[in-house]
Design a protein around this motif. Structure first.
Motif, PDB file in Angstrom:
ATOM      1  N   ILE A  81      -0.084  -4.128   1.667  1.00  0.00           N
ATOM      2  CA  ILE A  81      -1.138  -3.290   1.092  1.00  0.00           C
ATOM      3  C   ILE A  81      -1.041  -1.877   1.642  1.00  0.00           C
ATOM      4  O   ILE A  81      -1.101  -0.894   0.884  1.00  0.00           O
ATOM      5  CB  ILE A  81      -2.526  -3.900   1.364  1.00  0.00           C
ATOM      6  N   ILE A 140      -8.725  -2.973   3.538  1.00  0.00           N
ATOM      7  CA  ILE A 140      -7.388  -3.575   3.522  1.00  0.00           C
ATOM      8  C   ILE A 140      -7.437  -4.950   4.182  1.00  0.00           C
ATOM      9  O   ILE A 140      -6.887  -5.924   3.665  1.00  0.00           O
ATOM     10  CB  ILE A 140      -6.367  -2.650   4.219  1.00  0.00           C
ATOM     11  N   ILE A 143       1.224  -4.400  -5.100  1.00  0.00           N
ATOM     12  CA  ILE A 143       1.325  -5.027  -3.778  1.00  0.00           C
ATOM     13  C   ILE A 143       2.255  -6.227  -3.734  1.00  0.00           C
ATOM     14  O   ILE A 143       2.374  -6.877  -2.712  1.00  0.00           O
ATOM     15  CB  ILE A 143      -0.063  -5.435  -3.229  1.00  0.00           C
TER      16      ILE A 143
END
Length: 120
Positions: free
Chosen positions: A10, A28, A89
């Motif tokens: 991420i 995150i 991602i």
């Protein structure tokens, strides 16, 4: 994948887009945690032979389904908050073999003219 792997992916995605800052670390971490929970619940579900379990008051849905749904909702919310897509991602290590084969065929045929004709 483990929590640290998701966090790294991420952060790398946000960094490559020039949007990472330490102030995003909690989001995150929350996204990575939800992704781990989702993966674990999905793995558990894949091993089930039935969706129901015996409860005190009769049959009920296996708890992994609720965990999976909650994790999916959390992943969706956090990705939206971070303005990320699933594609952003996904690790390069997880390439789709069909996509790779298609790219190889396209590259092999560059510059060649081909004609597809139906069989008779």
């Amino acid at each position: 994948m483990n929590l640290e792997d998701y966090i790294e992916q991420i952060k790398a995605s946000l960094t490559s887009e020039g949007r990472y800052s330490r102030s995003l670390d909690i989001q995150i971490y929350t996204l990575a945690s939800a992704m781990v929970s989702l993966e674990m619940a999905t793995n558990e579900i894949s091993r089930l032979n039935t969706v129901l379990v015996k409860g005190l008051h009769g049959d009920k849905a296996h708890p992994a389904f609720k965990i999976q749904k909650d994790a999916q909702d959390s992943v969706t919310r956090q990705m939206k908050a971070l303005n990320l897509t699933g594609e952003a991602i996904i690790s390069d290590e997880e390439e789709d073999p069909l996509i790779e084969l298609t790219k190889a065929v396209i590259d092999a045929n560059k510059g060649k003219k081909s004609k597809i004709t139906p069989r008779k």
